[in-house]
Design a protein around this motif. Structure first.
Motif, PDB file in Angstrom:
ATOM      1  N   ASN A 107       5.535  59.732  58.588  1.00  0.00           N
ATOM      2  CA  ASN A 107       6.899  60.249  58.478  1.00  0.00           C
ATOM      3  C   ASN A 107       6.811  61.938  58.304  1.00  0.00           C
ATOM      4  O   ASN A 107       5.817  62.472  58.016  1.00  0.00           O
ATOM      5  CB  ASN A 107       7.567  59.535  57.294  1.00  0.00           C
ATOM      6  CG  ASN A 107       8.708  58.662  57.826  1.00  0.00           C
ATOM      7  OD1 ASN A 107       9.355  59.137  58.931  1.00  0.00           O
ATOM      8  ND2 ASN A 107       9.122  57.626  57.468  1.00  0.00           N
ATOM      9  N   ASN A 108       7.855  62.282  58.276  1.00  0.00           N
ATOM     10  CA  ASN A 108       7.805  63.776  58.233  1.00  0.00           C
ATOM     11  C   ASN A 108       7.784  64.340  56.796  1.00  0.00           C
ATOM     12  O   ASN A 108       8.380  65.528  56.557  1.00  0.00           O
ATOM     13  CB  ASN A 108       9.016  64.433  59.130  1.00  0.00           C
ATOM     14  CG  ASN A 108      10.238  64.279  58.501  1.00  0.00           C
ATOM     15  OD1 ASN A 108      10.481  63.355  57.821  1.00  0.00           O
ATOM     16  ND2 ASN A 108      11.356  65.226  58.987  1.00  0.00           N
ATOM     17  N   PHE A 109       7.378  63.580  55.638  1.00  0.00           N
ATOM     18  CA  PHE A 109       7.367  64.009  54.487  1.00  0.00           C
ATOM     19  C   PHE A 109       5.955  65.235  54.499  1.00  0.00           C
ATOM     20  O   PHE A 109       5.244  65.122  55.242  1.00  0.00           O
ATOM     21  CB  PHE A 109       6.817  63.067  53.515  1.00  0.00           C
ATOM     22  CG  PHE A 109       8.003  62.072  53.200  1.00  0.00           C
ATOM     23  CD1 PHE A 109       8.974  62.674  52.412  1.00  0.00           C
ATOM     24  CD2 PHE A 109       8.153  61.000  53.756  1.00  0.00           C
ATOM     25  CE1 PHE A 109       9.936  61.742  51.925  1.00  0.00           C
ATOM     26  CE2 PHE A 109       9.236  60.127  53.440  1.00  0.00           C
ATOM     27  CZ  PHE A 109      10.233  60.526  52.623  1.00  0.00           C
ATOM     28  N   THR A 110       5.848  65.827  53.639  1.00  0.00           N
ATOM     29  CA  THR A 110       4.898  66.883  53.295  1.00  0.00           C
ATOM     30  C   THR A 110       3.523  66.134  52.864  1.00  0.00           C
ATOM     31  O   THR A 110       3.618  64.976  52.438  1.00  0.00           O
ATOM     32  CB  THR A 110       5.062  67.848  52.205  1.00  0.00           C
ATOM     33  OG1 THR A 110       5.167  67.449  50.996  1.00  0.00           O
ATOM     34  CG2 THR A 110       6.512  68.829  52.518  1.00  0.00           C
ATOM     35  N   THR A 135       3.515  65.391  49.301  1.00  0.00           N
ATOM     36  CA  THR A 135       4.329  64.062  49.126  1.00  0.00           C
ATOM     37  C   THR A 135       3.664  62.631  49.541  1.00  0.00           C
ATOM     38  O   THR A 135       3.583  61.648  48.482  1.00  0.00           O
ATOM     39  CB  THR A 135       5.738  64.071  49.776  1.00  0.00           C
ATOM     40  OG1 THR A 135       6.644  65.032  48.986  1.00  0.00           O
ATOM     41  CG2 THR A 135       6.501  62.683  49.541  1.00  0.00           C
ATOM     42  N   ARG A 136       3.173  62.760  50.535  1.00  0.00           N
ATOM     43  CA  ARG A 136       2.197  61.568  51.023  1.00  0.00           C
ATOM     44  C   ARG A 136       1.214  61.220  50.015  1.00  0.00           C
ATOM     45  O   ARG A 136       1.106  60.071  49.817  1.00  0.00           O
ATOM     46  CB  ARG A 136       1.668  61.988  52.547  1.00  0.00           C
ATOM     47  CG  ARG A 136       2.832  61.873  53.464  1.00  0.00           C
ATOM     48  CD  ARG A 136       1.929  61.782  54.983  1.00  0.00           C
ATOM     49  NE  ARG A 136       2.939  62.022  55.913  1.00  0.00           N
ATOM     50  CZ  ARG A 136       3.039  63.104  56.496  1.00  0.00           C
ATOM     51  NH1 ARG A 136       2.218  64.301  56.104  1.00  0.00           N
ATOM     52  NH2 ARG A 136       3.944  63.400  57.524  1.00  0.00           N
ATOM     53  N   HIS A 165      12.452  57.205  54.050  1.00  0.00           N
ATOM     54  CA  HIS A 165      13.125  58.149  53.439  1.00  0.00           C
ATOM     55  C   HIS A 165      14.268  57.401  52.835  1.00  0.00           C
ATOM     56  O   HIS A 165      15.205  56.707  53.722  1.00  0.00           O
ATOM     57  CB  HIS A 165      13.783  59.071  54.548  1.00  0.00           C
ATOM     58  CG  HIS A 165      12.707  60.046  55.093  1.00  0.00           C
ATOM     59  ND1 HIS A 165      11.866  59.991  55.940  1.00  0.00           N
ATOM     60  CD2 HIS A 165      12.595  61.398  54.588  1.00  0.00           C
ATOM     61  CE1 HIS A 165      11.288  61.148  56.157  1.00  0.00           C
ATOM     62  NE2 HIS A 165      11.660  62.013  55.172  1.00  0.00           N
ATOM     63  N   ARG A 194      16.784  61.743  56.361  1.00  0.00           N
ATOM     64  CA  ARG A 194      15.635  62.707  56.369  1.00  0.00           C
ATOM     65  C   ARG A 194      16.028  64.132  55.892  1.00  0.00           C
ATOM     66  O   ARG A 194      15.374  65.150  56.196  1.00  0.00           O
ATOM     67  CB  ARG A 194      15.404  62.767  57.749  1.00  0.00           C
ATOM     68  CG  ARG A 194      14.606  61.559  58.205  1.00  0.00           C
ATOM     69  CD  ARG A 194      14.149  61.296  59.667  1.00  0.00           C
ATOM     70  NE  ARG A 194      13.649  60.273  60.205  1.00  0.00           N
ATOM     71  CZ  ARG A 194      12.376  60.018  60.115  1.00  0.00           C
ATOM     72  NH1 ARG A 194      11.294  60.952  60.142  1.00  0.00           N
ATOM     73  NH2 ARG A 194      11.881  58.874  60.530  1.00  0.00           N
ATOM     74  N   SER A 216      15.870  65.312  53.095  1.00  0.00           N
ATOM     75  CA  SER A 216      15.084  65.654  51.894  1.00  0.00           C
ATOM     76  C   SER A 216      13.680  65.184  51.823  1.00  0.00           C
ATOM     77  O   SER A 216      13.526  64.028  52.068  1.00  0.00           O
ATOM     78  CB  SER A 216      15.789  65.505  50.515  1.00  0.00           C
ATOM     79  OG  SER A 216      14.809  65.800  49.340  1.00  0.00           O
ATOM     80  N   LYS A 217      12.671  66.033  51.873  1.00  0.00           N
ATOM     81  CA  LYS A 217      11.164  65.561  51.896  1.00  0.00           C
ATOM     82  C   LYS A 217      10.736  65.432  50.298  1.00  0.00           C
ATOM     83  O   LYS A 217       9.512  65.374  50.201  1.00  0.00           O
ATOM     84  CB  LYS A 217      10.242  66.759  52.743  1.00  0.00           C
ATOM     85  CG  LYS A 217      10.693  66.775  54.039  1.00  0.00           C
ATOM     86  CD  LYS A 217       9.695  67.837  54.808  1.00  0.00           C
ATOM     87  CE  LYS A 217      10.397  67.907  56.218  1.00  0.00           C
ATOM     88  NZ  LYS A 217       9.719  68.873  56.909  1.00  0.00           N
ATOM     89  N   ALA A 268      11.429  59.133  48.562  1.00  0.00           N
ATOM     90  CA  ALA A 268      10.403  58.226  49.363  1.00  0.00           C
ATOM     91  C   ALA A 268      10.275  57.257  48.612  1.00  0.00           C
ATOM     92  O   ALA A 268      10.214  56.839  47.554  1.00  0.00           O
ATOM     93  CB  ALA A 268       9.032  58.917  49.330  1.00  0.00           C
TER      94      ALA A 268
END
Length: 102
Positions: A5-8, A11-12, A38, A42, A44-45, A50
């Motif tokens: 996903n487009n998390f940093t 965060t992952r 999310h 989306r 907020s990352k 999460a």
């Protein structure tokens, strides 16, 4: 676990050691793997946004208030348990969604 996903990456990495869907409790083996979801969209990352879900639960996620509340609370408890240091973006996300944490 494949976190796509487009998390940093930061965060992952927080969630990489988790092997259980936060809705059904399955390990993802027979449920299309585990994914980072999310909770509130989306915009907020933040790690507060999460949750680990299996592919089946993720595909049926309804984004209703009770489901979001459950996931947000579980995520907040997890982050506190691992002594995550909240930053400005995390605090902004919390303030925007504070009513769901009670």
């Amino acid at each position: 676990m494949k976190l796509k996903n487009n998390f940093t990456n930061k965060t992952r990495n927080i969630f990489l050691g988790l092997w259980e869907c936060w809705l059904c409790g399955q390990n993802g083996q027979n449920t299309n793997g585990l994914e980072l979801h999310h909770i509130r969209g989306r915009d907020s990352k933040s790690p507060l946004n999460a949750a680990i879900l299996c592919g089946v639960c993720h595909s049926h996620c309804g984004h209703n208030q009770e489901e979001e509340r459950k996931l947000l609370q579980k995520t907040a408890r997890f982050l506190c348990r691992i002594d995550y240091k909240f930053n400005v973006n995390d605090l902004k996300f919390y303030a925007k969604n504070k009513k769901l944490y009670n």
